[in-house]
Write an enzyme that holds these catalytic residues in place. Sequence first.
Site, PDB file in Angstrom:
ATOM      1  N   HIS A  80      -4.177 -39.233 -12.404  1.00 15.97           N
ATOM      2  CA  HIS A  80      -2.947 -38.905 -11.845  1.00 15.97           C
ATOM      3  C   HIS A  80      -2.403 -38.811 -11.329  1.00 15.97           C
ATOM      4  CE1 HIS A  80      -2.650 -36.891 -16.356  1.00 15.97           C
ATOM      5  NE2 HIS A  80      -3.814 -36.227 -16.058  1.00 15.97           N
ATOM      6  N   LYS A  86      11.133 -30.403  -9.388  1.00 20.67           N
ATOM      7  CA  LYS A  86       9.058 -30.810 -10.103  1.00 20.67           C
ATOM      8  C   LYS A  86       9.594 -29.904  -8.432  1.00 20.67           C
ATOM      9  CE  LYS A  86      11.340 -35.146  -9.570  1.00 20.67           C
ATOM     10  NZ  LYS A  86      10.803 -35.897  -9.581  1.00 20.67           N
ATOM     11  N   ARG A  87       7.439 -30.095  -8.529  1.00 19.96           N
ATOM     12  CA  ARG A  87       7.055 -29.890  -7.031  1.00 19.96           C
ATOM     13  C   ARG A  87       7.796 -30.161  -6.214  1.00 19.96           C
ATOM     14  NH1 ARG A  87       2.268 -26.928  -7.977  1.00 19.96           N
ATOM     15  NH2 ARG A  87       2.415 -26.370  -5.840  1.00 19.96           N
ATOM     16  N   LYS A 117       7.729 -37.034  -2.935  1.00 20.07           N
ATOM     17  CA  LYS A 117       8.876 -36.573  -3.554  1.00 20.07           C
ATOM     18  C   LYS A 117      10.280 -36.671  -3.415  1.00 20.07           C
ATOM     19  CE  LYS A 117       5.963 -34.129  -7.379  1.00 20.07           C
ATOM     20  NZ  LYS A 117       5.887 -34.449  -8.343  1.00 20.07           N
ATOM     21  N   THR A 128       7.514 -36.492 -15.613  1.00 20.04           N
ATOM     22  CA  THR A 128       7.327 -36.395 -16.637  1.00 20.04           C
ATOM     23  C   THR A 128       8.890 -35.941 -17.196  1.00 20.04           C
ATOM     24  OG1 THR A 128       6.471 -34.659 -16.202  1.00 20.04           O
ATOM     25  CG2 THR A 128       5.047 -36.762 -17.626  1.00 20.04           C
ATOM     26  N   LYS A 147      11.876 -35.819 -19.578  1.00 19.99           N
ATOM     27  CA  LYS A 147      12.402 -34.437 -20.508  1.00 19.99           C
ATOM     28  C   LYS A 147      14.242 -34.938 -19.735  1.00 19.99           C
ATOM     29  CE  LYS A 147       8.686 -32.223 -19.489  1.00 19.99           C
ATOM     30  NZ  LYS A 147       8.143 -31.783 -18.516  1.00 19.99           N
TER      31      LYS A 147
HETATM   32  C1  26Q Z   1      -7.320 -30.813  -6.509  1.00 17.21           C
HETATM   33  C2  26Q Z   1      -8.295 -30.066  -5.744  1.00 17.21           C
HETATM   34  C3  26Q Z   1      -8.326 -28.476  -5.843  1.00 17.21           C
HETATM   35  C4  26Q Z   1      -7.006 -27.896  -5.801  1.00 17.21           C
HETATM   36  C5  26Q Z   1      -5.782 -28.586  -7.081  1.00 17.21           C
HETATM   37  C6  26Q Z   1      -5.799 -29.716  -7.009  1.00 17.21           C
HETATM   38  C7  26Q Z   1      -5.425 -30.491  -7.838  1.00 17.21           C
HETATM   39  C8  26Q Z   1      -3.955 -29.763  -8.739  1.00 17.21           C
HETATM   40  C9  26Q Z   1      -2.900 -30.483  -9.819  1.00 17.21           C
HETATM   41  C10 26Q Z   1      -4.552 -31.406  -7.790  1.00 17.21           C
HETATM   42  C11 26Q Z   1      -3.765 -32.331  -8.249  1.00 17.21           C
HETATM   43  C12 26Q Z   1      -2.903 -31.382  -9.408  1.00 17.21           C
HETATM   44  C13 26Q Z   1      -1.854 -31.761 -10.493  1.00 17.21           C
HETATM   45  C14 26Q Z   1      -1.276 -33.198  -9.564  1.00 17.21           C
HETATM   46  C15 26Q Z   1      -0.720 -33.173 -11.353  1.00 17.21           C
HETATM   47  O1  26Q Z   1       0.487 -32.505 -12.062  1.00 17.21           O
HETATM   48  N1  26Q Z   1      -0.034 -35.114 -11.192  1.00 17.21           N
HETATM   49  C16 26Q Z   1       1.151 -35.272 -11.500  1.00 17.21           C
HETATM   50  O2  26Q Z   1       0.801 -35.518 -13.392  1.00 17.21           O
HETATM   51  C17 26Q Z   1       1.815 -35.897 -14.080  1.00 17.21           C
HETATM   52  C18 26Q Z   1       1.579 -36.300 -15.457  1.00 17.21           C
HETATM   53  O3  26Q Z   1       0.347 -37.120 -15.003  1.00 17.21           O
HETATM   54  C19 26Q Z   1       2.074 -37.716 -13.607  1.00 17.21           C
HETATM   55  O4  26Q Z   1       3.320 -37.680 -14.047  1.00 17.21           O
HETATM   56  C20 26Q Z   1       2.619 -36.863 -11.951  1.00 17.21           C
HETATM   57  O5  26Q Z   1       3.348 -38.585 -11.487  1.00 17.21           O
HETATM   58  C21 26Q Z   1       2.151 -36.518 -11.147  1.00 17.21           C
HETATM   59  O6  26Q Z   1       2.117 -36.163  -9.556  1.00 17.21           O
END
Ligand code: 26Q
Length: 768
Positions: free
Chosen positions: A311, A499-500, A505, A607, A611
């Site tokens: 991702h 979004k985050r 972004k 995503t 939406k």
């Molecule tokens: C990693 C290590 C330690 C703690 C947390 C994490 C961590 C947690 C969540 C790293 C990444 C995430 C989330 C990533 C994420 O949401 N990515 C998004 O995924 C979506 C679904 O595929 C995409 O549409 C987005 O582009 C992408 O940013």
Amino acid sequence: MNEQARYIISTMEGYLAHPYHTTPAGATAIELHQALSAAVVDAIAPDWAESRRRHWEHRHAYYLSAEFLVGRAVYNNLLCLGLTGEVDALLREKGTSLSALEEIEDAALGNGGLGRLAACFLDSAATLDLPLDGYGIRYRNGLFKQGIADGFQTELPDDWASSGDPWSVRAEGDVVEVAYGDGPVRAVPYDMPILGYGTGNIGTLRLWQAEGEGAAPISGTLYPDDSDEAGKLLRLKQEYFFTSASLQDILRRYEGEGRDLARFAEHNALQLNDTHPALAIPELIRLLSVRGMDFDGAFKIARRVFSYTNHTIMAEALETWPKGLVERAVPGMFAIIEAIDARLAADLTARGVDEGTAVRMAIVQDGKAHMAYLSVYAGRYVNGVARLHTEILKDDLLKDWYALWPERFQNKTNGITQRRWLALCNPPLAALITELLGSEAWLTDLSALRGLERYAGDDNVLSRFLDIKADRRAALARFAGEKYGITLDPGTIFDVQCKRLHEYKRQLLNILAILELYFELKEGSLTDFTPTTFLFAGKSAPGYRRAKGIIKLIHAVGTLIAADEAVSPYLKVAFLPNYNVSQAEYLMAAADVSEQISTAGTEASGTGNMKLMANGAVTLGTLDGANVEIIEEAGPEAEYIFGAHVEEIREKADSYDPNALYQSDHRIRRVLDALVDGTLDDGGTGAFRELYDSLLEGASWHRPDQYYLLLDFGRYLDKKLQVNRDYRDRLAFARKGWRNVASCGKFSSDRAVREYARDIWHIEPIEA
Ligand code: 26Q
């Protein structure tokens, strides 16, 4: 009146009488939610048991994910049962209504896109009758609750289940033990039913809770998407916790059916939602070894059952685990990873791969295990989440791997469920669609929306669409007013970036462009501007200083504009606190413009863009992630696309000079100067100077303007102005929005999940 609805209401009344000693009219929101949800769970129990039984008879897929951002379940589950209207009517007869449940907290067991994708996938699989179940963690505290104090983000723990969790069923009989270096922990499963739409089929999301002396922290909090050092050990324990528990559960059931372990891969597919569950690979090998299989046999099975979805291509987000930490926390795992790495080395030698390449590809490098490499090597398939993203994986991040194993690489463009993201969040638009198409088939076949194309020239339909948009803007305005005391004018354009908060972004690009609009309106060089509300919503990771600075800047620009009587009738900036699934349901329906402005090559898919498209917003965006495919589906005339392409950015990488742009472009100079000349107040924190420096000076860890805001600034501003001019021709603008609705069929998670089922999991819908 529907019999099931009556059954549910009378069961609910029974629960309200005991234990709550109340009635529907007298109940609190929490009591009503508890009783109604429990009644629904009772009503579906036979179908749920039957679905599980049928699932286990077939080849089966499991979605392993550290996050499931399910949001509120009650409205969605009633929708799937086709009971929303009936239950609401019956509740009204009894002096209350479904809207009383707006107070119920979301289950926010995810950070953002990755977690919400997992929830959409389960929804789709249940609707398609596919034997897919989810496994994750039942965090006691979900993603923190965001507050805003004086324009700064504050964080509060999200104790989501404190108001009850009637959708989960504790399965005491399926408890397993997870062994850590410092002793075992009990993993207790909680099952949530995942209702298919209009089918009796019900999937299961099994979330593990850690119990026992000192165990609670393991399922205590969801980690935000940046991790600080102190949290590393606990995060690793979490990842092992749910993967080990899930595999033990899967194996126990499999063996309980009397099946042959050697044929495990014929019956099961395991999907890794990013690398967070990647310890499942060595853990499966360990569990098979414990049962007497040799390493070779176990490794072969792992290689056939696991597949990995990537991702992100951001280097800092790729997981690596230091040997010492892994050995301390989860004994046995690192040795198995090293054994896999040794096989890789031998494999590469046998294939004649040169030394330099082999060193680059090693799973263990500098004493750390590279979880993405492990997942590619020890799995069957790897996929990106949008076409562009998959291409970048193949010719950049995983280039060496693609060269050797091209057959493992697939693209699976993301999708969203139209049940929640259109039917549930936008009832008037859903009703119009159903009326025009003469059928509700689009609820399970989103490509049917193509049938709306023929109304793109029908001014009567377009003006009804405009009325619906106005109605949804008003609904969002009510929500913002009641919940946060924020006044929104539904007569203005709603331009949304939700979004985050992340530098890539580029919320900073948006707010700087808004600041320039302010200056131009103030000096009078910009006239005939249609009043616009720029809406922002999103959480910053608590430790991400710069993202928090951007939140403060959004507020400061909002304050500057609001205080200016000459400009404020035309321009408003609003930041909605605590962005979550339920708030998103309002935002998606209300938006006229969808801001998707990440630096090309950085957003894997997105995503929210899908939406917003489904609800008829036009995209103001870059050629990044799934935007590329959105444009392809709707046609470039329906969107506003600007900015550098991936190739342009790659070429510029070495020669890019943001200071030259600062010198030559007076608009850039004036907005950047405003960060440091006292125009804007950061409360004495230095946050705005830091943002200024990030663009013009850089920092120890990056070059100046690493996300190319200044490179795209002029082109972005021009497009923003064009959107505003085009909006004046209401019908022409509505036509673009309508085209988006008609063209969003590809972005259903039904399509995405069907592709996974066909190309990766090799599972089929179960005949009832
Ligand atoms: C990693 C290590 C330690 C703690 C947390 C994490 C961590 C947690 C969540 C790293 C990444 C995430 C989330 C990533 C994420 O949401 N990515 C998004 O995924 C979506 C679904 O595929 C995409 O549409 C987005 O582009 C992408 O940013």
